[in-house]
Motif scaffolding. Sequence first.
Motif, PDB file in Angstrom:
ATOM      1  N   ILE A  92      11.563  85.448  18.582  1.00 25.88           N
ATOM      2  CA  ILE A  92      12.387  86.382  19.350  1.00 25.88           C
ATOM      3  C   ILE A  92      11.617  86.915  20.557  1.00 25.88           C
ATOM      4  CG2 ILE A  92      13.493  88.667  19.303  1.00 25.88           C
ATOM      5  CD1 ILE A  92      14.298  88.074  16.414  1.00 25.88           C
ATOM      6  N   ILE A  93      10.344  87.268  20.343  1.00 28.54           N
ATOM      7  CA  ILE A  93       9.527  87.782  21.448  1.00 28.54           C
ATOM      8  C   ILE A  93       9.192  86.671  22.431  1.00 28.54           C
ATOM      9  CG2 ILE A  93       7.311  88.837  22.047  1.00 28.54           C
ATOM     10  CD1 ILE A  93       7.426  90.242  19.288  1.00 28.54           C
ATOM     11  N   ARG A  94       8.861  85.492  21.929  1.00 29.18           N
ATOM     12  CA  ARG A  94       8.547  84.371  22.824  1.00 29.18           C
ATOM     13  C   ARG A  94       9.733  84.010  23.710  1.00 29.18           C
ATOM     14  NH1 ARG A  94       5.247  79.655  19.406  1.00 29.18           N
ATOM     15  NH2 ARG A  94       3.279  80.791  19.197  1.00 29.18           N
ATOM     16  N   VAL A  95      10.915  84.010  23.130  1.00 32.19           N
ATOM     17  CA  VAL A  95      12.099  83.539  23.849  1.00 32.19           C
ATOM     18  C   VAL A  95      12.757  84.640  24.679  1.00 32.19           C
ATOM     19  CG1 VAL A  95      14.420  82.557  23.578  1.00 32.19           C
ATOM     20  CG2 VAL A  95      12.529  81.724  22.153  1.00 32.19           C
ATOM     21  N   PHE A  96      12.895  85.817  24.087  1.00 34.43           N
ATOM     22  CA  PHE A  96      13.660  86.875  24.749  1.00 34.43           C
ATOM     23  C   PHE A  96      12.809  88.045  25.242  1.00 34.43           C
ATOM     24  CE2 PHE A  96      16.420  84.989  21.425  1.00 34.43           C
ATOM     25  CZ  PHE A  96      17.379  84.411  22.254  1.00 34.43           C
ATOM     26  N   GLY A  97      11.561  88.121  24.822  1.00 28.40           N
ATOM     27  CA  GLY A  97      10.716  89.247  25.195  1.00 28.40           C
ATOM     28  C   GLY A  97      10.025  89.061  26.525  1.00 28.40           C
ATOM     29  N   GLY A  98       9.205  90.039  26.871  1.00 29.91           N
ATOM     30  CA  GLY A  98       8.524  90.016  28.159  1.00 29.91           C
ATOM     31  C   GLY A  98       7.142  89.389  28.103  1.00 29.91           C
ATOM     32  N   TYR A  99       6.713  88.946  26.912  1.00 26.72           N
ATOM     33  CA  TYR A  99       5.390  88.350  26.762  1.00 26.72           C
ATOM     34  C   TYR A  99       5.517  86.905  26.280  1.00 26.72           C
ATOM     35  CZ  TYR A  99       3.863  93.191  27.102  1.00 26.72           C
ATOM     36  OH  TYR A  99       3.654  94.474  27.535  1.00 26.72           O
ATOM     37  N   PRO A 100       4.603  86.018  26.725  1.00 28.45           N
ATOM     38  CA  PRO A 100       4.719  84.603  26.366  1.00 28.45           C
ATOM     39  C   PRO A 100       4.516  84.321  24.885  1.00 28.45           C
ATOM     40  CG  PRO A 100       2.667  85.023  27.544  1.00 28.45           C
ATOM     41  CD  PRO A 100       3.486  86.260  27.663  1.00 28.45           C
ATOM     42  N   ASP A 101       3.617  85.068  24.217  1.00 24.56           N
ATOM     43  CA  ASP A 101       3.382  84.856  22.794  1.00 24.56           C
ATOM     44  C   ASP A 101       3.530  86.185  22.070  1.00 24.56           C
ATOM     45  OD1 ASP A 101       2.846  83.684  20.406  1.00 24.56           O
ATOM     46  OD2 ASP A 101       0.936  82.798  20.994  1.00 24.56           O
ATOM     47  N   GLY A 102       4.181  86.171  20.907  1.00 23.87           N
ATOM     48  CA  GLY A 102       4.530  87.430  20.257  1.00 23.87           C
ATOM     49  C   GLY A 102       3.788  87.722  18.977  1.00 23.87           C
ATOM     50  N   ILE A 103       2.677  87.019  18.706  1.00 19.22           N
ATOM     51  CA  ILE A 103       1.982  87.187  17.434  1.00 19.22           C
ATOM     52  C   ILE A 103       1.563  88.635  17.203  1.00 19.22           C
ATOM     53  CG2 ILE A 103      -0.008  86.523  16.047  1.00 19.22           C
ATOM     54  CD1 ILE A 103       1.849  84.213  16.360  1.00 19.22           C
ATOM     55  N   ALA A 104       0.880  89.215  18.168  1.00 17.66           N
ATOM     56  CA  ALA A 104       0.326  90.561  17.988  1.00 17.66           C
ATOM     57  C   ALA A 104       1.413  91.590  17.725  1.00 17.66           C
ATOM     58  CB  ALA A 104      -0.495  90.964  19.212  1.00 17.66           C
ATOM     59  N   PHE A 105       2.449  91.592  18.551  1.00 20.25           N
ATOM     60  CA  PHE A 105       3.505  92.595  18.407  1.00 20.25           C
ATOM     61  C   PHE A 105       4.313  92.367  17.131  1.00 20.25           C
ATOM     62  CE2 PHE A 105       2.716  92.493  23.027  1.00 20.25           C
ATOM     63  CZ  PHE A 105       2.370  93.824  23.210  1.00 20.25           C
ATOM     64  N   ALA A 106       4.532  91.110  16.769  1.00 19.03           N
ATOM     65  CA  ALA A 106       5.260  90.814  15.535  1.00 19.03           C
ATOM     66  C   ALA A 106       4.491  91.325  14.320  1.00 19.03           C
ATOM     67  CB  ALA A 106       5.506  89.311  15.419  1.00 19.03           C
ATOM     68  N   VAL A 107       3.192  91.094  14.303  1.00 20.84           N
ATOM     69  CA  VAL A 107       2.356  91.545  13.182  1.00 20.84           C
ATOM     70  C   VAL A 107       2.327  93.066  13.112  1.00 20.84           C
ATOM     71  CG1 VAL A 107      -0.019  91.674  12.331  1.00 20.84           C
ATOM     72  CG2 VAL A 107       0.927  89.482  13.069  1.00 20.84           C
ATOM     73  N   LEU A 108       2.141  93.717  14.255  1.00 24.19           N
ATOM     74  CA  LEU A 108       2.071  95.186  14.268  1.00 24.19           C
ATOM     75  C   LEU A 108       3.405  95.810  13.848  1.00 24.19           C
ATOM     76  CD1 LEU A 108       0.018  95.740  17.547  1.00 24.19           C
ATOM     77  CD2 LEU A 108      -0.784  96.014  15.197  1.00 24.19           C
ATOM     78  N   LEU A 109       4.509  95.235  14.290  1.00 28.41           N
ATOM     79  CA  LEU A 109       5.819  95.745  13.885  1.00 28.41           C
ATOM     80  C   LEU A 109       6.025  95.612  12.381  1.00 28.41           C
ATOM     81  CD1 LEU A 109       8.080  94.375  16.773  1.00 28.41           C
ATOM     82  CD2 LEU A 109       7.659  96.781  16.248  1.00 28.41           C
ATOM     83  N   MET A 110       5.596  94.504  11.815  1.00 31.46           N
ATOM     84  CA  MET A 110       5.757  94.314  10.380  1.00 31.46           C
ATOM     85  C   MET A 110       4.752  95.129   9.574  1.00 31.46           C
ATOM     86  SD  MET A 110       8.447  92.693   9.942  1.00 31.46           S
ATOM     87  CE  MET A 110       8.263  92.660   8.156  1.00 31.46           C
ATOM     88  N   ASN A 111       3.592  95.442  10.165  1.00 33.55           N
ATOM     89  CA  ASN A 111       2.643  96.342   9.505  1.00 33.55           C
ATOM     90  C   ASN A 111       3.303  97.668   9.163  1.00 33.55           C
ATOM     91  OD1 ASN A 111      -0.371  95.396  11.391  1.00 33.55           O
ATOM     92  ND2 ASN A 111       0.525  94.506   9.553  1.00 33.55           N
ATOM     93  N   ILE A 112       4.166  98.136  10.054  1.00 30.30           N
ATOM     94  CA  ILE A 112       4.851  99.414   9.846  1.00 30.30           C
ATOM     95  C   ILE A 112       5.750  99.365   8.617  1.00 30.30           C
ATOM     96  CG2 ILE A 112       6.456 101.087  10.874  1.00 30.30           C
ATOM     97  CD1 ILE A 112       5.566 100.068  13.617  1.00 30.30           C
TER      98      ILE A 112
END
Length: 317
Positions: free
Chosen positions: A279-299
């Motif tokens: 979702i982040i790679r395709v629709f977000g503002g950053y090319p790779d979404g690993i960091a934000f995906a992990v941090l969001l799921m950490n919550i």
Amino acid sequence: MLLNNKLNTSQIMFQVICALSLGIAANYYYFGWGIIFQIILAIITSIIVESIFLSIRKLPIKSTITDFSGILTAILLAVSIPSIAPWWIIVLGTSFAIIFGKHIYGGLGHNPFNPAMLGYAFLLISYPLQMTTWANVFLDIGQSFDLIFNAKSFNAISGATLLDDIKTKLSLGKFVNEIYTTSDSQIWINIGFLLGGIYLLIRKIIYFHIPLAFLLGLSLTSLILSLIDSDLYMPFYFHLTTGATMLGAFFIATDPVSSSTTPIGRLIYGFCIGVLVIIIRVFGGYPDGIAFAVLLMNITVPLIDYYTKPKIFGDKN
């Protein structure tokens, strides 16, 4: 990551560091000495910053430093950033990761967020130019030193990642069949981290649930999008071998402290990270979404663990 009860914390962390070596070697083979400089700077910064905070907290320094947890955090951050980023980028990022990702919560075992990804997110948001300019050729030790320490610019040997390049072209109206390409460097770096991840599974350092669910969530989401419109969305196998996919699946999402601890919870946790990455790679503002995906799921980990905890034998509730 405490699956193997025969190993203590320092042995487990050291095994993970060893497992990273193939991916690091592939990175060095394609892009040169920059990755080595970044790792050395990150480790030195980690030891200094952690020693300072341990002294302030009046805690033993040697035993904490030699458990390799801070050093592993530093190496994970170093392999995640561009190998030609200025020296102060990795120093700032590692300091932020150790201070705000680890010690501010009380140290190892108490941090709710993945420290390396917290440091990465801080750098990406604060210094987007330095964090999105990558080497695209092999750089010898002199060239790497000049780029990292003397802030020299070699525009001909630097640029955006494949993910960023393709994303930009798609946003400009290009179609997948016009721009689809593969990168040997990306493929082999991902294979290196995949082999390292398999080693961790064999050694019972990590559980299989998170990487399996991660890759399944990433593949299914990208497959669904490509079936909806193959002209606008890259095929699933592209996402498996591009960016930080294997590094994220086996080394980042599996962090034992900030990830889910129940069997079902680990599957949910990993699957959702994979979905969010696409979702982040395709629709977000950053090319790779690993960091934000992990941090969001950490919550969400406390909630996931609460609703997926196994029932105690004999409990009728």
